[in-house]
Design a protein around this motif. Structure first.
Motif, PDB file in Angstrom:
ATOM      1  N   ALA A  99       0.867  -1.147   0.024  1.00 45.41           N
ATOM      2  CA  ALA A  99      -0.121  -0.004   0.084  1.00 45.41           C
ATOM      3  C   ALA A  99       0.855   1.304   0.076  1.00 45.41           C
ATOM      4  O   ALA A  99       0.585   2.261  -0.657  1.00 45.41           O
ATOM      5  N   ALA A 100       1.924   1.327   0.808  1.00 39.56           N
ATOM      6  CA  ALA A 100       2.746   2.436   0.825  1.00 39.56           C
ATOM      7  C   ALA A 100       3.705   2.649  -0.394  1.00 39.56           C
ATOM      8  O   ALA A 100       3.732   3.740  -0.913  1.00 39.56           O
ATOM      9  N   VAL A 101       3.956   1.528  -1.220  1.00 38.13           N
ATOM     10  CA  VAL A 101       4.500   1.835  -2.561  1.00 38.13           C
ATOM     11  C   VAL A 101       3.438   2.273  -3.507  1.00 38.13           C
ATOM     12  O   VAL A 101       3.925   3.236  -4.391  1.00 38.13           O
ATOM     13  N   ASP A 102       2.293   1.725  -3.299  1.00 37.06           N
ATOM     14  CA  ASP A 102       1.093   2.049  -4.234  1.00 37.06           C
ATOM     15  C   ASP A 102       0.981   3.563  -4.104  1.00 37.06           C
ATOM     16  O   ASP A 102       1.024   4.531  -5.107  1.00 37.06           O
ATOM     17  N   ALA A 103       0.958   4.015  -2.920  1.00 38.49           N
ATOM     18  CA  ALA A 103       0.602   5.603  -2.553  1.00 38.49           C
ATOM     19  C   ALA A 103       1.692   6.388  -3.162  1.00 38.49           C
ATOM     20  O   ALA A 103       1.691   7.349  -3.765  1.00 38.49           O
ATOM     21  N   ALA A 108       2.120  12.988  -6.738  1.00 41.22           N
ATOM     22  CA  ALA A 108       2.988  13.626  -7.305  1.00 41.22           C
ATOM     23  C   ALA A 108       4.213  14.264  -6.693  1.00 41.22           C
ATOM     24  O   ALA A 108       5.273  14.556  -7.401  1.00 41.22           O
ATOM     25  N   SER A 109       4.176  14.406  -5.741  1.00 39.24           N
ATOM     26  CA  SER A 109       5.238  14.646  -4.672  1.00 39.24           C
ATOM     27  C   SER A 109       5.134  13.944  -3.150  1.00 39.24           C
ATOM     28  O   SER A 109       3.950  13.438  -3.034  1.00 39.24           O
ATOM     29  N   TRP A 110       6.548  13.779  -2.739  1.00 37.71           N
ATOM     30  CA  TRP A 110       6.624  13.032  -1.538  1.00 37.71           C
ATOM     31  C   TRP A 110       7.695  13.594  -0.467  1.00 37.71           C
ATOM     32  O   TRP A 110       8.697  13.250  -0.670  1.00 37.71           O
ATOM     33  N   GLU A 122      14.541  20.021   2.812  1.00 39.82           N
ATOM     34  CA  GLU A 122      13.524  19.325   2.485  1.00 39.82           C
ATOM     35  C   GLU A 122      13.614  19.086   1.169  1.00 39.82           C
ATOM     36  O   GLU A 122      14.171  19.664   0.277  1.00 39.82           O
ATOM     37  N   ILE A 123      13.443  17.702   0.782  1.00 39.28           N
ATOM     38  CA  ILE A 123      13.635  16.966  -0.490  1.00 39.28           C
ATOM     39  C   ILE A 123      12.385  16.404  -0.904  1.00 39.28           C
ATOM     40  O   ILE A 123      11.636  15.609  -0.101  1.00 39.28           O
ATOM     41  N   ASP A 124      11.999  16.322  -2.099  1.00 37.16           N
ATOM     42  CA  ASP A 124      10.768  15.689  -2.785  1.00 37.16           C
ATOM     43  C   ASP A 124      11.187  14.433  -3.058  1.00 37.16           C
ATOM     44  O   ASP A 124      12.062  14.093  -4.176  1.00 37.16           O
ATOM     45  N   ALA A 125      11.051  13.392  -2.272  1.00 42.52           N
ATOM     46  CA  ALA A 125      11.666  12.119  -2.654  1.00 42.52           C
ATOM     47  C   ALA A 125      11.021  11.290  -3.919  1.00 42.52           C
ATOM     48  O   ALA A 125      11.603  10.862  -4.550  1.00 42.52           O
ATOM     49  N   ARG A 126       9.696  11.794  -4.328  1.00 47.96           N
ATOM     50  CA  ARG A 126       9.108  11.351  -5.283  1.00 47.96           C
ATOM     51  C   ARG A 126      10.055  11.754  -6.703  1.00 47.96           C
ATOM     52  O   ARG A 126       9.978  10.919  -7.708  1.00 47.96           O
ATOM     53  N   GLN A 127      10.302  12.707  -6.534  1.00 49.75           N
ATOM     54  CA  GLN A 127      11.059  13.330  -7.847  1.00 49.75           C
ATOM     55  C   GLN A 127      12.474  12.656  -7.939  1.00 49.75           C
ATOM     56  O   GLN A 127      13.240  12.707  -8.906  1.00 49.75           O
ATOM     57  N   LEU A 128      12.991  11.897  -6.882  1.00 48.75           N
ATOM     58  CA  LEU A 128      14.362  11.064  -6.898  1.00 48.75           C
ATOM     59  C   LEU A 128      14.221   9.657  -7.544  1.00 48.75           C
ATOM     60  O   LEU A 128      15.280   8.931  -7.832  1.00 48.75           O
ATOM     61  N   VAL A 129      13.010   9.279  -7.536  1.00 48.48           N
ATOM     62  CA  VAL A 129      12.658   8.061  -8.013  1.00 48.48           C
ATOM     63  C   VAL A 129      12.101   8.103  -9.450  1.00 48.48           C
ATOM     64  O   VAL A 129      10.989   8.442  -9.734  1.00 48.48           O
ATOM     65  N   PRO A 130      12.738   7.337 -10.403  1.00 47.67           N
ATOM     66  CA  PRO A 130      12.481   7.652 -11.843  1.00 47.67           C
ATOM     67  C   PRO A 130      11.358   6.452 -12.304  1.00 47.67           C
ATOM     68  O   PRO A 130      11.089   5.597 -11.256  1.00 47.67           O
ATOM     69  N   THR A 131      10.753   6.451 -13.329  1.00 46.78           N
ATOM     70  CA  THR A 131       9.691   5.751 -13.657  1.00 46.78           C
ATOM     71  C   THR A 131      10.142   4.111 -13.500  1.00 46.78           C
ATOM     72  O   THR A 131      11.253   4.030 -14.130  1.00 46.78           O
TER      73      THR A 131
END
Length: 171
Positions: A99-103, A108-110, A122-131
């Motif tokens: 569930a955490a991975v899916d969320a 759009a940002s984390w 503060e870092i946006d973790a979502r932007q560091l993980v590519p598709t």
């Protein structure tokens, strides 16, 4: 081996190691720059013969006479395989991890606050993980909990997020 040395009062071999893995993380593919004063045919084989069992240099790239950029500047991505403790040992339930991975992947940002001695950022973790850079596998029985495959890049400013911090913010 004819290693090149720095100049000055205390010369030392010109070796550059890549970013060290965090405490508790085993590395499988690390990077190293070695400067020689001249080309040395067969140096990789010769050096591998002297290394302890289980440690080997896999390939070489000759870059010529120029000084390369720092390994820390060149490496733009870190790949991890995190084996979490099984639920029976206090680890998270596989459903919670899924569930955490899916969320995370749907967001759009984390935002993640990275605490550092020089000051928090503060870092946006979502932007560091590519598709395709985050995957989940269920554990293998009671001995192994869920497994996460994580690819972490650097931000546009060069900031990175240690894998431990990523796991803490994800879970």
């Amino acid at each position: 081996m004819p290693a090149a040395y720095s100049k000055g009062y205390h010369p030392h071999p010109l070796l550059k190691f890549g970013a060290p893995p965090p405490v508790g993380v085993a590395g499988e593919r690390e990077y190293l720059d070695i400067a020689f004063v001249c080309q040395v045919p067969g140096w990789l084989v010769r050096l591998n013969e002297e290394l302890p069992p289980g440690l080997a240099l896999r390939r070489e790239v000759v870059i010529g006479g120029q000084s390369p950029a720092s390994i820390d500047q060149v490496v733009q991505r870190f790949d991890y395989r995190a084996v979490l403790p099984p639920a029976a040992s206090g680890g998270p339930e596989p459903d919670q991890v899924a569930a955490a991975v899916d969320a995370f992947l749907a967001s759009a940002s984390w935002p993640c606050l990275r605490r550092r001695p020089k000051g928090d950022i503060e870092i946006d973790a979502r932007q560091l993980v590519p598709t395709g850079g985050l995957g989940f596998e269920d554990g293998k029985g009671e001995d192994e909990g869920p497994v996460l495959r994580i690819c972490l890049g650097r931000s546009e400013t060069g900031a990175s997020l240690p894998v431990h911090d990523f796991l803490a913010t994800l879970l």
